[in-house]
Design an enzyme around this catalytic site. Structure first.
Site, PDB file in Angstrom:
ATOM      1  N   CYS A   1      -4.912  -7.255 -36.305  1.00 30.27           N
ATOM      2  CA  CYS A   1      -5.552  -6.027 -35.949  1.00 30.27           C
ATOM      3  C   CYS A   1      -7.090  -6.348 -35.922  1.00 30.27           C
ATOM      4  CB  CYS A   1      -5.374  -5.271 -37.377  1.00 30.27           C
ATOM      5  SG  CYS A   1      -3.735  -4.793 -37.439  1.00 30.27           S
TER       6      CYS A   1
ATOM      7  N   ARG B   1      -6.931  -7.668 -29.797  1.00 26.36           N
ATOM      8  CA  ARG B   1      -6.166  -8.034 -31.005  1.00 26.36           C
ATOM      9  C   ARG B   1      -5.124  -7.053 -31.441  1.00 26.36           C
ATOM     10  NH1 ARG B   1      -9.253 -11.569 -33.601  1.00 26.36           N
ATOM     11  NH2 ARG B   1      -8.080 -11.257 -35.547  1.00 26.36           N
TER      12      ARG B   1
ATOM     13  N   TRP C   1      -2.185  -3.499 -34.710  1.00 28.34           N
ATOM     14  CA  TRP C   1      -0.980  -4.074 -34.202  1.00 28.34           C
ATOM     15  C   TRP C   1       0.048  -3.913 -35.279  1.00 28.34           C
ATOM     16  CZ3 TRP C   1       2.459  -8.210 -35.194  1.00 28.34           C
ATOM     17  CH2 TRP C   1       3.216  -8.413 -34.074  1.00 28.34           C
TER      18      TRP C   1
ATOM     19  N   ASN D   1      -6.434  -6.095 -42.243  1.00 30.19           N
ATOM     20  CA  ASN D   1      -5.766  -7.157 -40.944  1.00 30.19           C
ATOM     21  C   ASN D   1      -4.976  -7.913 -41.815  1.00 30.19           C
ATOM     22  OD1 ASN D   1      -5.306  -8.675 -38.673  1.00 30.19           O
ATOM     23  ND2 ASN D   1      -7.390  -9.451 -38.675  1.00 30.19           N
ATOM     24  N   GLY D   2      -3.815  -8.179 -41.273  1.00 30.08           N
ATOM     25  CA  GLY D   2      -3.065  -9.423 -42.036  1.00 30.08           C
ATOM     26  C   GLY D   2      -1.630  -8.843 -42.452  1.00 30.08           C
TER      27      GLY D   2
ATOM     28  N   GLU E   1       5.143 -22.995 -19.446  1.00 29.92           N
ATOM     29  CA  GLU E   1       4.078 -22.244 -19.381  1.00 29.92           C
ATOM     30  C   GLU E   1       3.998 -21.073 -18.346  1.00 29.92           C
ATOM     31  OE1 GLU E   1       1.559 -20.977 -21.120  1.00 29.92           O
ATOM     32  OE2 GLU E   1       0.422 -19.983 -19.579  1.00 29.92           O
TER      33      GLU E   1
ATOM     34  N   LYS F   1       4.210 -17.113 -18.601  1.00 30.27           N
ATOM     35  CA  LYS F   1       3.264 -16.052 -17.958  1.00 30.27           C
ATOM     36  C   LYS F   1       3.936 -15.150 -17.413  1.00 30.27           C
ATOM     37  CE  LYS F   1       0.477 -17.070 -19.336  1.00 30.27           C
ATOM     38  NZ  LYS F   1      -0.054 -17.436 -20.192  1.00 30.27           N
TER      39      LYS F   1
ATOM     40  N   GLU G   1       5.743 -12.782 -20.174  1.00 29.20           N
ATOM     41  CA  GLU G   1       4.987 -11.909 -20.855  1.00 29.20           C
ATOM     42  C   GLU G   1       4.174 -10.564 -20.156  1.00 29.20           C
ATOM     43  OE1 GLU G   1       1.670 -14.009 -23.155  1.00 29.20           O
ATOM     44  OE2 GLU G   1       1.429 -15.319 -21.672  1.00 29.20           O
TER      45      GLU G   1
ATOM     46  N   HIS H   1      23.307 -30.017 -17.197  1.00 28.13           N
ATOM     47  CA  HIS H   1      23.813 -30.291 -18.518  1.00 28.13           C
ATOM     48  C   HIS H   1      24.242 -28.909 -18.959  1.00 28.13           C
ATOM     49  CE1 HIS H   1      23.276 -34.492 -18.776  1.00 28.13           C
ATOM     50  NE2 HIS H   1      22.164 -34.249 -18.195  1.00 28.13           N
TER      51      HIS H   1
ATOM     52  N   LYS I   1      -3.585 -10.782 -28.522  1.00 23.03           N
ATOM     53  CA  LYS I   1      -4.252 -12.056 -28.299  1.00 23.03           C
ATOM     54  C   LYS I   1      -4.337 -13.119 -28.932  1.00 23.03           C
ATOM     55  CE  LYS I   1      -6.368 -14.280 -24.852  1.00 23.03           C
ATOM     56  NZ  LYS I   1      -6.103 -14.662 -23.643  1.00 23.03           N
TER      57      LYS I   1
HETATM   58  C1  AGP Z   1      -0.702 -16.702 -24.309  1.00 20.08           C
HETATM   59  O1  AGP Z   1      -0.398 -16.263 -22.964  1.00 20.08           O
HETATM   60  C2  AGP Z   1      -0.003 -16.045 -25.328  1.00 20.08           C
HETATM   61  N1  AGP Z   1      -0.429 -14.910 -25.232  1.00 20.08           N
HETATM   62  C3  AGP Z   1       0.060 -16.671 -26.629  1.00 20.08           C
HETATM   63  O2  AGP Z   1       1.111 -17.437 -26.523  1.00 20.08           O
HETATM   64  C4  AGP Z   1      -1.123 -17.278 -27.245  1.00 20.08           C
HETATM   65  O3  AGP Z   1      -1.324 -18.420 -26.261  1.00 20.08           O
HETATM   66  C5  AGP Z   1      -0.724 -18.045 -28.595  1.00 20.08           C
HETATM   67  O4  AGP Z   1      -0.589 -16.895 -29.390  1.00 20.08           O
HETATM   68  C6  AGP Z   1      -1.697 -18.964 -29.006  1.00 20.08           C
HETATM   69  O5  AGP Z   1      -3.165 -18.303 -29.090  1.00 20.08           O
HETATM   70  P1  AGP Z   1      -4.405 -19.047 -29.433  1.00 20.08           P
HETATM   71  O6  AGP Z   1      -4.600 -20.298 -28.238  1.00 20.08           O
HETATM   72  O7  AGP Z   1      -5.502 -18.291 -29.634  1.00 20.08           O
HETATM   73  O8  AGP Z   1      -4.156 -19.951 -30.717  1.00 20.08           O
END
Ligand code: AGP
Length: 593
Positions: free
Chosen positions: A2, A27, A71, A97-98, A466, A470, A473, A489, A588
């Protein structure tokens, strides 16, 4: 994950808190709320995107208040579960937050005492526990200290007290910083959210308890039981405005930013890298860690270290460090990669390596963060704020920095700088209109597909992973990235007529070229829709239904090869009508385990 934002000072703060929450929305964006103190506590809470409405306009104005963007971890996305959570009897309201890991135990003990709850959150348990402490004639300050020490897990709380006319806050594991402006004091989850007001920050440590009344601050550490001086740090950067410019979404702006951001991350002088390179040369194994996208850039960096500078480097996902820690030695070096600098998995891994006596280097994009402060060697990607939840420009910046570190280790710093400059030109060409049109055509081909596969090998194997993340997500489609060698395999069983397979094709003189071509021929023989990404001068151009041209640059073309996947993800998700910058279920900065 959060976001917390508060203010106390001379100014009316309703709009300050609203704007601060907007900047923290990355966040977590399930729900949000604002509490203002003026005679009593006035609150507004809502679900969904942070935006103005008539009720918010009617909220009593004041010059001290707190806000929160949520969140959801415990309890659904409802107004009742949104923060702040008020205590009428206690005369305070609270945001958190947590995750309170002993939530069930604490809640059941309260239920046995017939304590009444209105929400499903772990946050409200904190409120009710503080109320019980107040009944023992404790001050609010003492009640907070007693209760906070009962909480297990990484938690940060902030309270607005009507009786004391103060903001109280305590952090442990989840980020919290102060902003010191001439008109007042800001308290927030990151320095970016109050950046337009000040670049003077007070960085807090775990178990620091802050009291803010008017423009006065006191900091008391509830572990050492000692007051601490208020140390103001001038941050290197200040971002007065964070906007999309002429772009419809932050994601596209940040993808296009990569024309410059590669160079921002690698503007380091050779002498600035030497303390780390010297430690690596004298040290043992280099572990490179990260989570999510940062986990893939960690892999790419470890690839460069092994294959260019012959360094014994191993990438480890932050959340898997426990399975390695038993073989970690004091002389080993840890390089932690993180955009936010606050990822709980990565922080925990760093703390474990520190306990082993290892030296810690970090590469972070935000300033004044926990991961930077835990490091012996601090480096920054300098990409500017990355607002879209999906990381794009920071990923390539992280990889570029890792390449320059590697070339410095291999005594080829200048050559590395030259190659990165050529890379930037290669990246700029991807945005030529004709190439974007071609990428859009590929994106449209995926629109009605539920599954797709991305193949890579060697230097492109992390790019395949990666690229798949992308697209997953933002488009919510199931796209799997994997090493091309894995295909026969097992995975090839999934290939049927029309299955999209996107393959990253290296230069013809690469050791991986022939293997990649035979992998494509194997899927083509089974009816796959084949897409190539790489240098389109490839002699095998005819085996592809589509080909996205990316000019290859000595040793670093993998960094450019990810950009078509970022663009495919963007155009596909726009066509699907998805929320591009704030995709469902994500945040994020993952500051909880
Ligand atoms: C990135 O596209 C993702 N949203 C997520 O995997 C992110 O890379 C991951 O949570 C790590 O975050 P950070 O780079 O702030 O440590």
């Amino acid at each position: 994950m959060c976001g917390i934002f508060g203010y106390s000072g001379e100014k009316e703060c309703n709009d300050l808190i609203f704007e601060g929450l907007k900047r923290l929305e990355y966040r977590g964006y399930d729900s949000w709320g604002i509490a203002i103190l003026n005679g009593k506590i006035h609150q507004y809470k809502n679900i969904g995107e942070i935006k103005y409405d008539k009720m918010l306009q009617k909220l009593q104005k004041g010059n001290i208040g707190i806000g929160h963007t949520r969140w959801a971890t415990h309890g659904g996305v409802t107004k009742i579960n949104a923060h702040p959570h008020i205590s009428e009897v206690g005369g305070f309201t609270l945001v958190q937050n947590g995750i309170v890991e002993n939530f069930n135990e604490l809640k059941s003990s309260l239920l046995k005492k017939d304590v009444h709850f209105v929400s499903e959150t772990d946050t409200e348990v904190i409120v009710r526990l503080i109320e019980l402490e107040l009944l023992k004639n404790k001050s609010l300050r003492q009640a907070i200290i007693t209760v906070f020490k009962k909480l297990k897990g990484r938690n940060t709380i902030a309270l607005l007290s009507n009786n004391d006319k103060k903001i109280y806050a305590v952090r442990n594991g989840s980020p919290l910083v102060l902003g010191i402006a001439t008109d007042g004091i800001y308290i927030a989850s990151d320095t970016l959210s109050f950046s337009p007001a000040t670049n003077e920050a007070v960085l807090l440590d775990d178990f620091d308890m802050v009291e803010i009344g008017g423009k006065n601050i006191s900091i008391f550490n509830i572990e050492s039981n000692q007051f601490k001086p208020v140390k103001i740090k001038k941050l290197k950067h200040q971002f007065n405005k964070i906007d999309k410019g002429n772009f419809k979404h932050f994601m596209l702006k940040e993808i296009v930013d990569q024309k410059e951001t590669i160079l921002f991350a690698t503007k380091y002088l050779r002498k600035e890298l030497l303390p780390l390179t010297d430690s690596i040369k004298k040290g043992g194994r280099v572990y490179v860690i990260g989570a999510g996208t940062a986990g893939f850039s960690a892999g790419q960096i470890a690839y460069f270290l092994r294959n260019i500078a012959n360094i014994d480097a191993q990438e480890v996902k932050s959340y898997e460090f426990e399975q390695y820690i038993s073989i970690v030695k004091k002389k080993d070096i840890l390089i932690a990669i993180s955009q936010s600098g606050e990822t709980a998995d990565t922080i925990e891994a760093i703390e474990a390596f520190k306990k082993k006596g290892c030296k810690i280097a970090s590469l972070v994009n935000m300033y004044g963060t926990t991961i930077s402060r835990l490091s012996d060697f601090e480096f920054y990607t300098n990409s500017g704020p990355e607002i879209c939840v999906a990381s794009t420009k920071v990923f390539t910046a992280q990889c570029a920095w890792g390449y320059l570190l590697t070339m410095t280790l291999d005594n080829r710093f200048e050559e590395g700088k030259k190659n990165l400059s050529i890379l930037t030109k290669s990246i700029s060409q991807i945005f030529l209109k004709s190439r974007l049109e071609n990428i859009k055509r590929v994106a449209n081909k995926l629109k009605n597909k539920e599954h797709a596969f991305i193949l890579g090998k060697g230097e492109n194997s992390y790019i395949a992973l990666e690229g798949a993340l992308k697209i997953k997500e933002i488009s919510y489609k199931h796209v799997e990235g994997f090493a091309a060698g894995e295909l026969k395999h097992g995975v090839i069983a999934l290939i049927e007529k029309g299955t999209p397979v996107l393959s990253i094709i290296p230069s013809e003189n690469s050791r991986d070229f022939n293997d990649m071509i035979s992998a494509v021929e194997q899927v083509k023989a089974r009816g796959a829709l084949t897409v190539g990404i790489g240098n389109d001068k490839s002699s095998k151009r005819e085996i592809f239904d589509f080909y996205i041209n990316v000019s290859q640059v000595e040793n670093v073309s993998s960094i450019a090869n990810v950009i078509p996947f970022q663009l495919i993800s963007y155009y596909l998700s726009v066509a699907l009508g998805n929320n591009i910058d704030k995709p469902r279920n994500l945040a994020k900065s993952v500051t909880v385990k």
